[in-house]
Design a protein around this motif. Structure first.
Motif, mmCIF file in Angstrom:
data_model
loop_
_atom_site.group_PDB
_atom_site.id
_atom_site.type_symbol
_atom_site.label_atom_id
_atom_site.label_comp_id
_atom_site.label_asym_id
_atom_site.label_seq_id
_atom_site.Cartn_x
_atom_site.Cartn_y
_atom_site.Cartn_z
ATOM 1 N N ALA A 96 -5.777 5.283 1.335
ATOM 2 C CA ALA A 96 -5.373 4.351 2.391
ATOM 3 C C ALA A 96 -6.586 3.910 3.208
ATOM 4 O O ALA A 96 -6.726 2.715 3.545
ATOM 5 C CB ALA A 96 -4.331 5.005 3.291
ATOM 6 N N LEU A 106 0.828 -1.199 0.000
ATOM 7 C CA LEU A 106 0.000 0.000 0.000
ATOM 8 C C LEU A 106 0.865 1.253 0.000
ATOM 9 O O LEU A 106 0.623 2.202 -0.760
ATOM 10 C CB LEU A 106 -0.916 0.005 1.224
ATOM 11 C CG LEU A 106 -1.753 1.274 1.407
ATOM 12 C CD1 LEU A 106 -2.775 1.414 0.290
ATOM 13 C CD2 LEU A 106 -2.424 1.283 2.776
ATOM 14 N N LEU A 159 -4.234 1.602 10.053
ATOM 15 C CA LEU A 159 -3.268 2.507 9.421
ATOM 16 C C LEU A 159 -2.448 3.287 10.446
ATOM 17 O O LEU A 159 -1.826 4.294 10.106
ATOM 18 C CB LEU A 159 -4.008 3.492 8.509
ATOM 19 C CG LEU A 159 -4.861 2.886 7.391
ATOM 20 C CD1 LEU A 159 -5.664 3.987 6.702
ATOM 21 C CD2 LEU A 159 -4.000 2.140 6.387
ATOM 22 N N LEU A 191 1.087 4.485 -2.579
ATOM 23 C CA LEU A 191 0.802 5.836 -2.105
ATOM 24 C C LEU A 191 1.983 6.776 -2.286
ATOM 25 O O LEU A 191 1.792 7.983 -2.507
ATOM 26 C CB LEU A 191 0.401 5.797 -0.631
ATOM 27 C CG LEU A 191 -0.869 5.032 -0.284
ATOM 28 C CD1 LEU A 191 -1.100 5.077 1.223
ATOM 29 C CD2 LEU A 191 -2.077 5.574 -1.028
ATOM 30 N N SER A 219 -8.044 0.198 3.864
ATOM 31 C CA SER A 219 -8.193 -0.280 5.235
ATOM 32 C C SER A 219 -9.602 -0.804 5.496
ATOM 33 O O SER A 219 -9.774 -1.836 6.167
ATOM 34 C CB SER A 219 -7.863 0.844 6.216
ATOM 35 O OG SER A 219 -7.994 0.419 7.548
ATOM 36 N N ARG A 272 -3.657 10.705 -0.471
ATOM 37 C CA ARG A 272 -3.093 9.437 -0.026
ATOM 38 C C ARG A 272 -3.913 8.868 1.128
ATOM 39 O O ARG A 272 -4.182 7.667 1.179
ATOM 40 C CB ARG A 272 -1.645 9.633 0.421
ATOM 41 C CG ARG A 272 -0.643 9.893 -0.692
ATOM 42 C CD ARG A 272 0.660 10.372 -0.102
ATOM 43 N NE ARG A 272 1.751 10.369 -1.059
ATOM 44 C CZ ARG A 272 2.928 10.939 -0.831
ATOM 45 N NH1 ARG A 272 3.138 11.569 0.315
ATOM 46 N NH2 ARG A 272 3.883 10.894 -1.729
ATOM 47 N N LEU A 332 1.194 4.050 9.371
ATOM 48 C CA LEU A 332 1.390 4.331 7.953
ATOM 49 C C LEU A 332 2.584 5.257 7.719
ATOM 50 O O LEU A 332 3.257 5.148 6.686
ATOM 51 C CB LEU A 332 0.123 4.928 7.346
ATOM 52 C CG LEU A 332 0.082 5.037 5.820
ATOM 53 C CD1 LEU A 332 0.377 3.697 5.155
ATOM 54 C CD2 LEU A 332 -1.265 5.570 5.350
#
Length: 340
Positions: free
Chosen positions: A272, A235, A283, A239, A276, A268, A286
């Motif tokens: 995300a 991921l 996250l 991103l 999720s 982003r 992250l």
């Protein structure tokens, strides 16, 4: 390909897969590591992937072999080229090769296809499809799909940081203090191991094919770096190249996902959170994974600059690493501070 090799390929495919009349129709572009050929056949177009002839070694075919295993496992379960055959017999082409179904799709880098509306909504749709398909892949029961033993999720992050730091320490042509400092941070701040998921390893828009006539994902390609690892690393790699929020000017590898760098595209964070919701994975760390993604890529591609400085290669890509790697490290440092 010589007429003799082409005949051997045609006969082998007919005998092993039942696909008759295979012949080379041309070479496809994209990628720096492997040869990709388009084949025509009585059963429709195919694609052949093989290591370059001058790079054959005991390890040269591993990436293509990994790709073949993944495509076989994902056939009918995700948007990937259909698996046809894997061959290790050197009597056919002189090196291993993979054959898959040809996907009618377009590769998008810096401009949208003419058939697409040139709009923020189009780019957002592409981003949503990228995230949705990635979430689907990450949720697959990989162990029951023939991928048990395909990778080691335990210690994945630590192994990656340790490995690439040691590679750069042993093979360097310039001082990159941020590389060392961020490696220390990544090891000190490492989150707990994830149970593991099938990861692509190089996931972004440029490694997919999009539908030719309307915005949408046709297939995920280039699975040579796939493993069983931490899905958040996949991921984060998607991103890191997405949107107009890059923290270096110019950013590292500005051409990757360049179409997404416009005002109004999904952030982003929004992408995300969409991932999720579908995976059920939080996250909270992250920041860490974005730092890891920028840092790891910088550590890997610095190898091309080493070869350039030593006079072993001279390409636009290798020359550009002089600027790209420091930019990636600057973005890694910003992500570590939560500035992304």
């Amino acid at each position: 390909m010589s007429p003799e090799r082409e005949a051997a390929l045609r006969d082998w495919l007919a005998a092993v897969t039942g696909v008759s009349g295979a012949r080379v129709a041309g070479e496809l572009g994209g990628g720096n590591a492997n040869v990709t050929l388009r084949l025509s056949s009585d059963d429709g177009p195919l694609v052949l992937r093989t290591p370059p002839e001058n790079a054959v070694s005991a390890k040269a075919h591993r990436g293509i072999e990994r790709e073949g295993k993944v495509l076989r496992a994902l056939s009918g379960r995700a948007r990937v080229p259909g698996f046809v055959a894997w061959c290790e017999d050197p009597a056919i082409l002189g090196r291993p090769f993979l054959v898959v179904r040809h996907v009618d799709g377009v590769s998008i880098t810096d401009t949208l296809p003419a058939a697409y509306p040139d709009s923020v909504e189009t780019v957002n749709r592409l981003g949503e499809e990228l995230v949705d398909e990635l979430a689907l892949v990450h949720k697959l029961p990989w162990a029951s799909l023939g991928l048990d033993g395909f990778g080691r999720p335990e210690g994945f992050l630590e192994r990656q940081v340790t490995r690439w730091r040691e590679v750069r320490r042993g093979d360097q042509v310039r001082e990159l203090p941020q590389l060392e400092a961020l490696a220390d941070w990544l090891l000190a701040e490492k989150p707990a191991d994830h149970p593991g998921a099938l990861t692509h390893g190089d996931y972004h828009l440029d490694n997919t094919l999009s539908l030719p006539d309307r915005p949408g994902l046709a297939a995920i390609i280039d699975w040579e770096l796939a493993t069983i690892g931490d899905p958040l690393s996949d991921l984060a790699l998607l991103l890191m190249f997405w949107g107009d929020q890059r923290r270096a000017d110019p950013p590292g590898f500005p051409q990757i996902q360049q179409v997404s760098r416009r005002s109004g595209v999904h952030s982003r964070r929004a992408l995300a959170e969409r991932w999720s919701r579908q995976t059920g994975i939080g996250l909270e760390r992250l920041d860490y994974y974005l730092c890891f993604a920028f840092w790891r890529l910088a550590a890997i591609v610095e190898g091309a600059y080493v070869l350039f400085r030593r006079g072993k290669v001279d390409t636009t890509y290798a020359r550009g690493i002089e600027r790209d790697v420091p930019a990636l490290l600057a973005e890694a440092a910003a992500a570590a501070k939560g500035d992304w």
